[in-house]
Design a protein around this motif. Structure first.
Motif, PDB file in Angstrom:
ATOM      1  N   ILE A 103      50.895   9.525 -10.337  1.00 49.74           N
ATOM      2  CA  ILE A 103      49.458   9.768 -10.197  1.00 49.74           C
ATOM      3  C   ILE A 103      49.213  10.979  -9.313  1.00 49.74           C
ATOM      4  O   ILE A 103      49.678  11.033  -8.170  1.00 49.74           O
ATOM      5  CB  ILE A 103      48.749   8.540  -9.562  1.00 49.74           C
ATOM      6  N   ILE A 104      48.448  11.930  -9.835  1.00 49.99           N
ATOM      7  CA  ILE A 104      48.016  13.074  -9.060  1.00 49.99           C
ATOM      8  C   ILE A 104      46.609  12.818  -8.541  1.00 49.99           C
ATOM      9  O   ILE A 104      46.315  13.063  -7.378  1.00 49.99           O
ATOM     10  CB  ILE A 104      48.078  14.377  -9.897  1.00 49.99           C
ATOM     11  N   LYS A 131      33.443   8.514 -12.219  1.00 49.73           N
ATOM     12  CA  LYS A 131      33.091   7.227 -12.823  1.00 49.73           C
ATOM     13  C   LYS A 131      34.302   6.325 -13.010  1.00 49.73           C
ATOM     14  O   LYS A 131      34.189   5.273 -13.642  1.00 49.73           O
ATOM     15  CB  LYS A 131      32.422   7.461 -14.180  1.00 49.73           C
ATOM     16  N   GLY A 132      35.474   6.742 -12.522  1.00 51.20           N
ATOM     17  CA  GLY A 132      36.677   5.945 -12.719  1.00 51.20           C
ATOM     18  C   GLY A 132      37.150   5.957 -14.156  1.00 51.20           C
ATOM     19  O   GLY A 132      37.869   5.066 -14.591  1.00 51.20           O
ATOM     20  N   MET A 133      36.780   7.007 -14.889  1.00 53.34           N
ATOM     21  CA  MET A 133      37.125   7.109 -16.310  1.00 53.34           C
ATOM     22  C   MET A 133      38.178   8.174 -16.579  1.00 53.34           C
ATOM     23  O   MET A 133      38.427   8.514 -17.743  1.00 53.34           O
ATOM     24  CB  MET A 133      35.861   7.430 -17.122  1.00 53.34           C
ATOM     25  N   ALA A 134      38.797   8.728 -15.523  1.00 52.92           N
ATOM     26  CA  ALA A 134      39.764   9.814 -15.707  1.00 52.92           C
ATOM     27  C   ALA A 134      40.907   9.680 -14.716  1.00 52.92           C
ATOM     28  O   ALA A 134      40.748   9.121 -13.622  1.00 52.92           O
ATOM     29  CB  ALA A 134      39.074  11.168 -15.517  1.00 52.92           C
ATOM     30  N   ILE A 135      42.047  10.224 -15.125  1.00 57.20           N
ATOM     31  CA  ILE A 135      43.232  10.201 -14.271  1.00 57.20           C
ATOM     32  C   ILE A 135      44.112  11.399 -14.632  1.00 57.20           C
ATOM     33  O   ILE A 135      44.177  11.802 -15.794  1.00 57.20           O
ATOM     34  CB  ILE A 135      43.994   8.864 -14.437  1.00 57.20           C
ATOM     35  N   ASP A 136      44.745  11.966 -13.625  1.00 56.17           N
ATOM     36  CA  ASP A 136      45.683  13.068 -13.810  1.00 56.17           C
ATOM     37  C   ASP A 136      47.083  12.516 -13.566  1.00 56.17           C
ATOM     38  O   ASP A 136      47.341  11.928 -12.506  1.00 56.17           O
ATOM     39  CB  ASP A 136      45.380  14.206 -12.842  1.00 56.17           C
ATOM     40  N   ILE A 137      47.972  12.721 -14.545  1.00 56.68           N
ATOM     41  CA  ILE A 137      49.266  12.025 -14.546  1.00 56.68           C
ATOM     42  C   ILE A 137      50.402  12.905 -15.034  1.00 56.68           C
ATOM     43  O   ILE A 137      50.187  13.969 -15.613  1.00 56.68           O
ATOM     44  CB  ILE A 137      49.219  10.787 -15.476  1.00 56.68           C
ATOM     45  N   ARG A 138      51.606  12.374 -14.852  1.00 56.92           N
ATOM     46  CA  ARG A 138      52.802  12.850 -15.544  1.00 56.92           C
ATOM     47  C   ARG A 138      53.788  11.684 -15.563  1.00 56.92           C
ATOM     48  O   ARG A 138      53.614  10.683 -14.868  1.00 56.92           O
ATOM     49  CB  ARG A 138      53.376  14.105 -14.901  1.00 56.92           C
TER      50      ARG A 138
END
Length: 178
Positions: A103-104, A131-138
């Motif tokens: 999680i970024i 809104k808690g509807m997005a996440i930046d990942i790898r």
């Protein structure tokens, strides 16, 4: 169509072409149990949990996810969209990954989003992170471009590809890509 929207449209068209070449696994049964594993790169926290069972989201698990994905800059906790967790679950299955999601960024408070927006035109004023509807990942065992392509293939929200920063943004908004 403004210049930025046109660029996003053209980028989406360019990255969608190679999707047919990627073998994807079938998603889990709709009512079956669902679990996720995370490592937060800014806080060092780890979380592995089942968040859905017997046709329902588990409240204690959702609270744990909300805490993990809080705004790490100021500690503000938001409510993450359960559909985002389902999207992550589907993405994990589609890629065949065995690694935890790195999680970024998850939830962003309005203050953090405003500060980031002032520093970068790439941060939306009405970001779905608010809104808690997005996440930046790898994922450590999936090449970034394959993660992007798998997310695009699911067609369950927005997908942003940030190769220079080494992450993929996914959200549960409308289907689009940049």
């Amino acid at each position: 169509m403004n210049r930025l929207s046109r660029r996003h449209f053209l980028t989406a068209a360019a990255v969608a072409a190679p999707l047919a070449a990627i073998p994807l696994r079938a998603p889990a049964a709709a009512g079956g149990p669902r679990a996720l594993t995370f490592t937060h790169l800014h806080t060092g926290e780890r979380l592995s949990l089942e968040y859905f069972r017997n046709g329902a989201y588990l409240p204690e698990a959702m609270q744990a996810v909300n805490h993990l994905l809080r705004d790490f800059r100021n500690g503000a906790v938001g409510n993450m969209d359960p559909a985002l967790l389902d999207l992550l679950h589907g993405l994990h299955q589609a890629t065949g990954s065995q690694a935890p999601f790195q999680i970024i960024s998850g939830y962003r408070s309005p203050a953090t989003n405003e500060a980031l927006h002032r520093r970068s035109a790439g941060v939306a004023t009405r970001s779905l992170h608010l809104k808690g509807m997005a996440i930046d990942i790898r994922l450590a065992d999936v090449q970034l471009e394959h993660l992007r392509d798998a997310a695009l293939s699911l067609r369950r929200g927005g997908v942003g590809y940030y190769a220079g920063s080494n992450f993929v943004h996914i959200d549960t908004g409308r289907v689009r890509a940049w």
